[in-house]
Motif scaffolding. Structure first.
Motif, PDB file in Angstrom:
ATOM      1  N   ALA A 162      11.556   7.823  -1.388  1.00 31.82           N
ATOM      2  CA  ALA A 162      10.118   7.213  -0.868  1.00 31.82           C
ATOM      3  C   ALA A 162       9.935   7.669   0.261  1.00 31.82           C
ATOM      4  O   ALA A 162      10.013   8.567   1.007  1.00 31.82           O
ATOM      5  CB  ALA A 162       9.804   5.838  -1.209  1.00 31.82           C
ATOM      6  N   THR A 163       9.918   6.382   1.149  1.00 27.99           N
ATOM      7  CA  THR A 163       9.475   6.663   2.485  1.00 27.99           C
ATOM      8  C   THR A 163      10.889   6.572   3.261  1.00 27.99           C
ATOM      9  O   THR A 163      11.704   5.464   3.192  1.00 27.99           O
ATOM     10  CB  THR A 163       8.676   5.450   3.050  1.00 27.99           C
ATOM     11  OG1 THR A 163       7.452   5.485   2.685  1.00 27.99           O
ATOM     12  CG2 THR A 163       8.556   5.767   4.656  1.00 27.99           C
ATOM     13  N   ARG A 164      11.350   7.388   4.434  1.00 30.39           N
ATOM     14  CA  ARG A 164      12.597   7.364   5.149  1.00 30.39           C
ATOM     15  C   ARG A 164      11.776   7.087   6.663  1.00 30.39           C
ATOM     16  O   ARG A 164      11.036   7.594   6.929  1.00 30.39           O
ATOM     17  CB  ARG A 164      13.342   8.902   5.160  1.00 30.39           C
ATOM     18  CG  ARG A 164      13.838   9.083   3.708  1.00 30.39           C
ATOM     19  CD  ARG A 164      14.795  10.257   3.898  1.00 30.39           C
ATOM     20  NE  ARG A 164      15.317  10.489   2.510  1.00 30.39           N
ATOM     21  CZ  ARG A 164      16.220  11.605   2.205  1.00 30.39           C
ATOM     22  NH1 ARG A 164      16.314  12.322   3.150  1.00 30.39           N
ATOM     23  NH2 ARG A 164      16.665  11.746   1.029  1.00 30.39           N
ATOM     24  N   CYS A 218       0.942  -1.282   0.095  1.00 31.69           N
ATOM     25  CA  CYS A 218       0.026   0.095   0.023  1.00 31.69           C
ATOM     26  C   CYS A 218       0.888   1.203   0.125  1.00 31.69           C
ATOM     27  O   CYS A 218       1.645   1.415   1.052  1.00 31.69           O
ATOM     28  CB  CYS A 218      -0.925   0.083   1.283  1.00 31.69           C
ATOM     29  SG  CYS A 218      -1.951   1.334   1.182  1.00 31.69           S
ATOM     30  N   LYS A 219       0.872   2.022  -1.044  1.00 31.51           N
ATOM     31  CA  LYS A 219       1.785   3.008  -1.233  1.00 31.51           C
ATOM     32  C   LYS A 219       0.879   4.528  -1.136  1.00 31.51           C
ATOM     33  O   LYS A 219      -0.172   4.731  -1.532  1.00 31.51           O
ATOM     34  CB  LYS A 219       2.561   3.099  -2.507  1.00 31.51           C
ATOM     35  CG  LYS A 219       3.306   1.710  -2.744  1.00 31.51           C
ATOM     36  CD  LYS A 219       4.086   1.644  -4.174  1.00 31.51           C
ATOM     37  CE  LYS A 219       4.933   0.543  -4.177  1.00 31.51           C
ATOM     38  NZ  LYS A 219       5.540   0.590  -5.437  1.00 31.51           N
ATOM     39  N   SER A 220       2.007   5.373  -0.548  1.00 36.24           N
ATOM     40  CA  SER A 220       1.281   6.865  -0.577  1.00 36.24           C
ATOM     41  C   SER A 220       2.636   7.642  -1.122  1.00 36.24           C
ATOM     42  O   SER A 220       3.632   7.083  -1.377  1.00 36.24           O
ATOM     43  CB  SER A 220       0.817   7.316   0.709  1.00 36.24           C
ATOM     44  OG  SER A 220       0.368   8.751   0.366  1.00 36.24           O
ATOM     45  N   GLY A 221       2.665   8.886  -1.255  1.00 37.58           N
ATOM     46  CA  GLY A 221       3.755   9.620  -1.501  1.00 37.58           C
ATOM     47  C   GLY A 221       4.707   9.613  -0.556  1.00 37.58           C
ATOM     48  O   GLY A 221       4.670   8.939   0.716  1.00 37.58           O
ATOM     49  N   PRO A 222       6.023  10.242  -0.998  1.00 34.49           N
ATOM     50  CA  PRO A 222       7.301  10.091   0.083  1.00 34.49           C
ATOM     51  C   PRO A 222       6.939  10.652   1.403  1.00 34.49           C
ATOM     52  O   PRO A 222       5.880  11.738   1.522  1.00 34.49           O
ATOM     53  CB  PRO A 222       8.268  10.962  -0.766  1.00 34.49           C
ATOM     54  CG  PRO A 222       7.553  11.814  -1.666  1.00 34.49           C
ATOM     55  CD  PRO A 222       6.392  11.041  -2.025  1.00 34.49           C
ATOM     56  N   VAL A 223       7.529  10.324   2.694  1.00 34.51           N
ATOM     57  CA  VAL A 223       7.135  10.806   3.797  1.00 34.51           C
ATOM     58  C   VAL A 223       8.257  10.545   4.821  1.00 34.51           C
ATOM     59  O   VAL A 223       9.077   9.722   4.459  1.00 34.51           O
ATOM     60  CB  VAL A 223       5.871  10.007   4.323  1.00 34.51           C
ATOM     61  CG1 VAL A 223       6.058   8.709   4.798  1.00 34.51           C
ATOM     62  CG2 VAL A 223       5.388  10.784   5.692  1.00 34.51           C
ATOM     63  N   ASP A 240       7.371   1.626   1.438  1.00 41.26           N
ATOM     64  CA  ASP A 240       8.115   1.281   0.038  1.00 41.26           C
ATOM     65  C   ASP A 240       9.312   2.191   0.620  1.00 41.26           C
ATOM     66  O   ASP A 240       9.608   3.448   0.628  1.00 41.26           O
ATOM     67  CB  ASP A 240       7.218   2.145  -0.813  1.00 41.26           C
ATOM     68  CG  ASP A 240       7.949   2.347  -2.092  1.00 41.26           C
ATOM     69  OD1 ASP A 240       9.015   1.695  -2.305  1.00 41.26           O
ATOM     70  OD2 ASP A 240       7.615   3.305  -3.225  1.00 41.26           O
ATOM     71  N   ILE A 241      10.259   1.654   1.228  1.00 41.87           N
ATOM     72  CA  ILE A 241      11.446   2.231   1.530  1.00 41.87           C
ATOM     73  C   ILE A 241      12.439   2.775   0.571  1.00 41.87           C
ATOM     74  O   ILE A 241      12.681   2.042  -0.474  1.00 41.87           O
ATOM     75  CB  ILE A 241      12.119   1.070   2.697  1.00 41.87           C
ATOM     76  CG1 ILE A 241      11.332   0.875   3.629  1.00 41.87           C
ATOM     77  CG2 ILE A 241      13.230   1.904   3.304  1.00 41.87           C
ATOM     78  CD1 ILE A 241      10.799   1.911   4.707  1.00 41.87           C
ATOM     79  N   GLY A 242      12.842   3.879   0.789  1.00 39.96           N
ATOM     80  CA  GLY A 242      14.033   4.510  -0.257  1.00 39.96           C
ATOM     81  C   GLY A 242      14.053   5.818   0.122  1.00 39.96           C
ATOM     82  O   GLY A 242      13.351   6.636   0.822  1.00 39.96           O
ATOM     83  N   LEU A 243      15.519   6.281  -0.342  1.00 36.53           N
ATOM     84  CA  LEU A 243      15.741   7.640  -0.085  1.00 36.53           C
ATOM     85  C   LEU A 243      14.629   8.590  -0.632  1.00 36.53           C
ATOM     86  O   LEU A 243      14.734   9.868  -0.407  1.00 36.53           O
ATOM     87  CB  LEU A 243      17.141   7.905  -0.283  1.00 36.53           C
ATOM     88  CG  LEU A 243      18.357   7.104   0.373  1.00 36.53           C
ATOM     89  CD1 LEU A 243      19.641   7.708  -0.220  1.00 36.53           C
ATOM     90  CD2 LEU A 243      18.162   7.593   1.884  1.00 36.53           C
TER      91      LEU A 243
END
Length: 824
Positions: free
Chosen positions: A71-73, A29-34, A66-69
């Motif tokens: 995406a989600t930190r 389940c994804k949303s924008g970067p946070v 969705d982990i990533g610099l």
């Protein structure tokens, strides 16, 4: 903020789905970067298995993100009495790196400083240096099991104001008021409280279908008349342009922009669905913009009859004059307006009329102000007031000099001198008066300090600054101090330390064996196996313990002409004068204060009652022996039974097991107050103070008091009550030490587990024995042999003590006499 709310909802829904449903290969389940920071409670109240549940909670959420610099930190902060940055937002870009770091967390196991942790997150964890991104939602999830030991409301408000959305998750003992003070509004979306750590995942279930659900527009009979638009877990209806959605949320009605006033027609609006056209009234024409209307210009047909201007009006025209003129009675010609004739009240002095206006003029000797209306007298001081030392005051046709407050004008009428208030008489100053602007103040001579009345002086007490350099006494003198020794001591060469006078060193003691110097004198002491005689000097061997069948169970102690038996520490000599027992012959008044707060729990309260009965088992309960009273406290205090109620240990133990659990707060201070004021009163069965029966208080608690204990803990000990403090679980060590009597190691007990309190009861009996006395003595037959022997022993011991005191006094007199002769 809305974006952050949606994202955290997604996180929580994912976590709930992870806990409650089998794993699947469906996309995350994804949303924008946070930027997400976990703030976890590592205080000592979080037990190891509970901390493992919290560790799994974070790992499960990370696996669904969705982990990533880009995406989600994710960052993790642990707190207790201090704050530990486990890893920052910029530290890792892969889930497996984060999981490894989380598994390596060691709980801090200290206090609960939640406000400190929130401040750290706001100032450090969400800073650009730690990897936080601008224009990306900042979300903090706080997990705690206790009440904060610092203030959270102000710092949480500051964090929310800085743009951080806070979710507060409370477990078990967490305080709902504190959770609401931390969390972002609305509270029903941001505050969660569960009973225990293994239920921590349940707080996200309500977001599951709402944020990661199916497309209901495609998979349901939505009933929308025009358009259906899907949203996570829901849908809503929309209308085509020119229509509006009705209250049923499904059907549409044409928009009448004319009726709603949503048009820009100058005069007439003609409606169509979602649109309109404009028209004009009679005698008007529609302009090129198709919105506004213009009246027909009749002046354009010829305006020769108007002297100045022709103005077109509906169905005709009329004449107007240029500005500054008025229309004459013929309604065609014009005359210039005399504005001064209307009244020149706005001019302070004179009004002069001109075309289209007027202006003001001042009388001679005045100048017109910037408002062009009022007048001001010419300020002669503005031409240069160098001759005045302080201030120049302008007057008509000249100026005067004036001094500032606190100064007087000199005879030259230009210069000023400060007023000397001390010259008026400084009798109010004890030492010196110093004149200052607008008054005076007092000064003291060197070596004195000014008192609070700001007038009188007191010599400085140099000893009050700290007289640690003086061993005994500090004597303050002017500008200094000197040291003085107590009576019987002499000051050393360093003028600070003191040494007791060694009267034995004078060599005139005449002691048979040893001379022992004491304060202001000396006494003689014999070698082991010898007894000091009546003259206080000679020694005689007299050890009856080696020559008679003494029958002492533990140890025989010889006395002059007699002997007596003693017992080891923790045991008491029995009535036969030879055998030793535990506490069964002791006489004390014992009051037990037991914690009945809700944190104890019913099953543990039964262990507390067993603990009380273990203590009772070690006592000699009888009307003239030991008396026992019991008080239970929580948010209030209740005497279960006073000292006077029961006379046997069986009665007491039965009453203890019948005590009902109160299950409320922890008001330990209130319980101590009740004990001092009521439990040890004669009305409740305590024996009179003159009977010298020891009074013992035992406080049992499992947590921090909700009121102040310091005052009544001190008053209890001042009242002569020997205080024991027994703590279990979350009991606060500083509070237990505040309650306990000295020496602390004999009166203070703590265990982390209720099941270990039986060992405390076993250890406790020895310390109670050491503090007891014999109290009341039952009347014995004076003619009985054992009574005569006892009488003889007491009499001989008393005579021996009197002889020793007399010998010491004689020796001291001899020493003083020798000193007087030496001085002569």
């Amino acid at each position: 903020m809305i974006r952050a709310l949606v994202y955290v909802g997604v996180l929580i829904a994912i976590m709930a789905a992870t806990e409650g449903r089998p794993k699947s290969a469906e996309p995350k389940c994804k949303s924008g970067p946070v930027d997400l920071v976990f703030i976890i409670d590592g205080s000592r109240s979080v037990r190891p298995h509970e901390f493992e549940t919290m560790r799994k909670f974070m790992i499960d959420i990370i696996h669904e993100l969705d982990i990533g610099l880009e995406a989600t930190r994710v960052g993790v902060v642990q707190y207790s009495s201090q704050v530990q940055n486990v890893f920052s937002l910029k530290a890792f870009s892969k889930p497996e790196q984060m999981v490894k770091a989380i598994n390596e967390i060691i709980p801090l196991a200290q206090g609960t400083m939640t406000g400190l942790a929130i401040r750290y997150a706001m100032n450090v964890a969400f800073s650009a240096e730690e990897g936080a991104r601008p224009n990306v939602p900042h979300v903090a999830v706080i997990v705690t099991d206790g009440r904060p030991q610092d203030r959270v409301a102000e710092v949480a408000a500051a964090a929310r104001e800085s743009g951080i959305e806070i979710y507060a998750v409370g477990v078990a003992r967490a305080d709902m008021t504190s959770l609401r003070a931390m969390a972002s509004p609305p509270f029903e979306d941001h505050v969660f409280l569960v009973e225990r750590f293994d239920l921590i995942h349940q707080f996200g279930l309500q977001f599951q279908d709402k944020l990661c659900g199916m497309d209901l527009c495609l998979e349901s009979d939505h009933g929308c008349q025009h358009i259906c638009e899907s949203s996570p877990g829901s849908y809503h209806c929309l209308c085509l342009p020119g229509y509006t959605l009705n209250e049923d949320g499904k059907t549409c009605t044409p928009i009448d922009l004319c009726a709603e006033g949503k048009h820009d027609c100058d005069q007439i609006c003609i409606a169509s669905p979602g649109s309109f056209t404009c028209d004009c009234n009679t005698r008007y024409t529609l302009n090129d913009d198709k919105r506004t209307c213009t009246m027909i210009d009749y002046c354009s047909f010829g305006n020769d009859s108007c002297e100045h201007q022709c103005v077109s009006v509906l169905s005709g025209f009329k004449c107007h004059c240029n500005e500054g003129y008025s229309l004459n009675d013929d309604l065609k010609t014009c005359t210039m307006i005399d504005y001064c004739s209307f009244g020149n009240d706005s001019c302070e002095h004179e009004c002069v009329s001109v075309l289209q206006s007027f202006y003001c003029r001042c009388h001679e000797g005045y100048t017109l102000n910037e408002d062009e209306t009022t007048c001001t007298m010419i300020d002669y001081c503005s031409f240069g007031n160098d001759s005045c030392e302080h201030e120049c005051v302008s007057v008509l046709n000249g100026f005067n000099c004036r001094c500032k407050d606190g100064y007087s004008l000199n005879a030259d009428m230009k210069t000023c001198t400060m007023i000397d208030y001390c010259a008026f008489g400084n009798d109010s100053c004890e030492h010196q008066c110093v004149s200052v602007l607008k008054g005076f103040h007092c000064f003291c001579n060197d070596g004195y300090s000014l008192n609070d009345d700001k007038k009188t002086c007191t010599m400085i007490d140099y000893c009050s600054f700290g007289n640690d350099s003086c061993e005994h006494e500090c004597v303050s003198v002017l500008k200094g101090f000197h040291c003085r020794c107590k009576d019987g001591y002499t000051i050393n060469d360093d003028k600070k330390t003191c040494t007791m006078i060694d009267y034995c060193s004078f060599g005139n003691h005449s002691c048979d064996h040893h001379c022992v110097s004491v304060l202001n004198g000396f006494y003689c002491r014999c070698n082991e196996g010898y007894t000091l005689q009546e003259n206080g000097k000679t020694c005689q061997s007299d050890n009856l313990c080696n020559t008679v069948e003494h029958g002492c169970e533990y140890q025989c102690v010889s006395t002059p002409g007699s002997y007596h038996c003693i017992c080891p520490e923790g045991h008491v000599l029995q009535d036969d004068g030879k055998s030793c027992g535990t506490c069964r012959s002791s006489n004390i008044d014992l009051v037990l204060l037991i914690d009945g707060s809700k944190s104890v729990r019913p099953q543990n309260f039964e262990l507390v009652k067993q603990f009380v009965n273990q203590v009772v088992d070690q006592l000699d309960v009888s009307p003239k022996g030991t008396r026992v009273g019991l008080v239970q406290y929580s948010s209030r205090v209740r005497t279960e039974f006073p000292l006077s109620m029961y006379q046997t240990k069986e009665e007491i133990k039965k009453a203890v097991m019948n005590v009902e659990y109160m299950e409320k707060g922890t008001m330990t201070g209130l319980a101590l107050k009740h004990m001092v004021e009521n439990s040890f009163s004669e009305a409740d069965g305590a024996r009179p103070a003159e009977k010298n029966i020891p009074r013992v208080g035992l406080v049992f608690t499992d947590g921090r008091s909700q009121d102040d204990i310091q005052e009544w803990a001190k008053k209890a000990k001042e009242a002569g009550i020997t205080m024991y403090a027994v703590g279990v679980g979350k009991a606060v060590e500083d509070e237990l030490r505040e309650i306990a009597s000295e020496p602390m190691e004999k009166h203070f007990f703590y265990t982390a587990d209720f099941t270990a309190i039986s060992q405390i009861a076993e250890n406790l009996k020895l310390n109670v024995c050491a503090a007891e006395s014999q109290g009341e003595i039952e009347v014995k037959d004076p003619c009985a042999c054992e009574s005569l022997v006892e009488f003889q022993q007491v009499t001989m011991s008393t005579l021996d003590q009197l002889n020793q005191k007399l010998s010491a006094m004689t020796k001291r007199l001899e020493v003083l006499e020798s000193q007087l002769l030496t001085r002569k």
